[in-house]
Scaffold this active site. Sequence first.
Site, PDB file in Angstrom:
ATOM      1  N   LYS A 140       0.817  -1.220   0.000  1.00 17.37           N
ATOM      2  CA  LYS A 140       0.000   0.000   0.000  1.00 17.37           C
ATOM      3  C   LYS A 140       0.850   1.269   0.000  1.00 17.37           C
ATOM      4  O   LYS A 140       2.050   1.231   0.206  1.00 17.37           O
ATOM      5  CB  LYS A 140      -1.016  -0.047   1.149  1.00 17.37           C
ATOM      6  CG  LYS A 140      -2.139  -1.049   0.806  1.00 17.37           C
ATOM      7  CD  LYS A 140      -3.274  -1.069   1.772  1.00 17.37           C
ATOM      8  CE  LYS A 140      -4.339  -2.066   1.245  1.00 17.37           C
ATOM      9  NZ  LYS A 140      -5.355  -2.387   2.232  1.00 17.37           N
TER      10      LYS A 140
ATOM     11  N   ARG B 100      -2.982 -10.121   5.260  1.00 18.29           N
ATOM     12  CA  ARG B 100      -3.428 -10.252   3.865  1.00 18.29           C
ATOM     13  C   ARG B 100      -2.320  -9.691   2.979  1.00 18.29           C
ATOM     14  O   ARG B 100      -2.029  -8.492   3.035  1.00 18.29           O
ATOM     15  CB  ARG B 100      -4.735  -9.459   3.688  1.00 18.29           C
ATOM     16  CG  ARG B 100      -5.332  -9.513   2.300  1.00 18.29           C
ATOM     17  CD  ARG B 100      -6.612  -8.687   2.238  1.00 18.29           C
ATOM     18  NE  ARG B 100      -7.229  -8.751   0.933  1.00 18.29           N
ATOM     19  CZ  ARG B 100      -6.873  -7.994  -0.094  1.00 18.29           C
ATOM     20  NH1 ARG B 100      -5.910  -7.101   0.016  1.00 18.29           N
ATOM     21  NH2 ARG B 100      -7.502  -8.124  -1.257  1.00 18.29           N
TER      22      ARG B 100
HETATM   23  N1  HH2 Z   1      -7.378  -4.186   0.879  1.00 18.26           N
HETATM   24  C1  HH2 Z   1      -7.755  -4.278  -0.412  1.00 18.26           C
HETATM   25  C2  HH2 Z   1      -8.813  -5.119  -0.797  1.00 18.26           C
HETATM   26  N2  HH2 Z   1      -9.465  -5.861   0.114  1.00 18.26           N
HETATM   27  N3  HH2 Z   1      -9.742  -6.570   2.363  1.00 18.26           N
HETATM   28  C3  HH2 Z   1      -9.395  -6.502   3.644  1.00 18.26           C
HETATM   29  N4  HH2 Z   1     -10.025  -7.236   4.576  1.00 18.26           N
HETATM   30  N5  HH2 Z   1      -8.368  -5.685   4.065  1.00 18.26           N
HETATM   31  C4  HH2 Z   1      -7.667  -4.908   3.204  1.00 18.26           C
HETATM   32  O1  HH2 Z   1      -6.769  -4.164   3.655  1.00 18.26           O
HETATM   33  C5  HH2 Z   1      -8.034  -4.941   1.816  1.00 18.26           C
HETATM   34  C6  HH2 Z   1      -9.094  -5.800   1.425  1.00 18.26           C
HETATM   35  C7  HH2 Z   1      -7.017  -3.473  -1.450  1.00 18.26           C
HETATM   36  O2  HH2 Z   1      -5.905  -4.195  -1.912  1.00 18.26           O
HETATM   37  P1  HH2 Z   1      -5.864  -5.087  -3.263  1.00 18.26           P
HETATM   38  O3  HH2 Z   1      -6.788  -6.239  -3.187  1.00 18.26           O
HETATM   39  O4  HH2 Z   1      -4.460  -5.458  -3.546  1.00 18.26           O
HETATM   40  O5  HH2 Z   1      -6.278  -4.076  -4.381  1.00 18.26           O
HETATM   41  P2  HH2 Z   1      -7.618  -3.809  -5.183  1.00 18.26           P
HETATM   42  O6  HH2 Z   1      -8.707  -3.451  -4.260  1.00 18.26           O
HETATM   43  O7  HH2 Z   1      -7.218  -2.675  -6.087  1.00 18.26           O
HETATM   44  O8  HH2 Z   1      -7.945  -5.056  -5.928  1.00 18.26           O
END
Ligand code: HH2
Length: 360
Positions: free
Chosen positions: A301, A336
């Site tokens: 992030k 995660r």
């Molecule tokens: N962060 C993202 C998505 N889902 N779920 C939880 N529980 N906690 C988090 O911090 C979280 C999440 C964002 O990250 P990412 O999946 O890599 O990106 P994107 O939403 O662009 O797919």
Amino acid sequence: MKRTLYLRPTGLMPAPAGEVGVWGGLPLAGGWLSFTALEIIRRGSSGEASERRILSLGEFTEREWGRDTLPAADMFEALRLPRARVAGVSLARPRIMGIVNLTPDSFSDGGRLTSVDAAVAHALKLVDEGADILDLGAESTRPGSDPVPVDEELRRLLPVLERIRDKADALISVDTRKAEVMRRAADAGADMLNDVSALTHDPAALEAAAESGLPVVLMHALGDPKTMQDDPRYDDVLLDVFDYLEKRVAACRAAGIPHDKLIVDPGIGFGKTIDHNLALMAGLALFHGLGVPVLLGASRKRFIGHITGVASAGERVAGSVGAALAGVAQGAQIVRVHDVRATREALDVWMAAMTGRAEA
Ligand code: HH2
């Protein structure tokens, strides 16, 4: 009634093996740490923390025990109780949730897994590298992203879920804000749900999650992804996020989701400045006072890029591993992450070096 007193477990040290206790300490959530002190945080009428005081456990109980009720007795109790298994998996040691983004536009790895074959191969690779849980997400929630129609989300998700369900030796979590996706994912064999809106985005989500009978991750976000980074403000970010999650836990229980099916997450990067994210990281152990497992999603992030100067999200591996270890050092039961192998190796070495024992 609005909460004005909070207990943050601190003085954290590795829990000893077997029956031996840490003198002057208590086990934190039945996990790998003991806490030996408490930070007592009082919220003033302005909304900000007006007093912070660290007391050893001995001082805390001596001073306060004589009263009819211990201050914030519910939190004190919640800190100590062992956490329930999640879909059969013990949280007495930290677990790795590997991210499988089935989206063309995720912030760090969007567009890589556009075919079902590529997504399945990636998911199985993460399990091989040591993921305990796979988190399948078919809607990006990065800052500024647009919502995805339900049909499109299901079209991206279901073929992958169906193919890995029997092959992957890991729990399968589905990252969605939509009731219909929750229902279909549960029917297709998902083991848990992960909602970045803590079951608030879709008015039918609470009921769908309750009916599924699956464990659910409740994440805090301020606003929706499209606008959440436009000047987010809090009275006190740590206490405000705690209060929000406490309310969501209560709403879930009222809707019929048992306490032992809930997991909380402060939502790093979701409506938060760099300072907000760091305050949440530093105060993370406070969330154990909710009596449920804590999940931390800091991987790749922006605050990591800010600290390290690494502009490309895909190259923030070392910083992300550092963030995951910082979370586990505060008792976060699930991290995660995108980079499972690096996280697994670092975590295994960290745990062995901290406890003086290598896991078999
Ligand atoms: N962060 C993202 C998505 N889902 N779920 C939880 N529980 N906690 C988090 O911090 C979280 C999440 C964002 O990250 P990412 O999946 O890599 O990106 P994107 O939403 O662009 O797919």
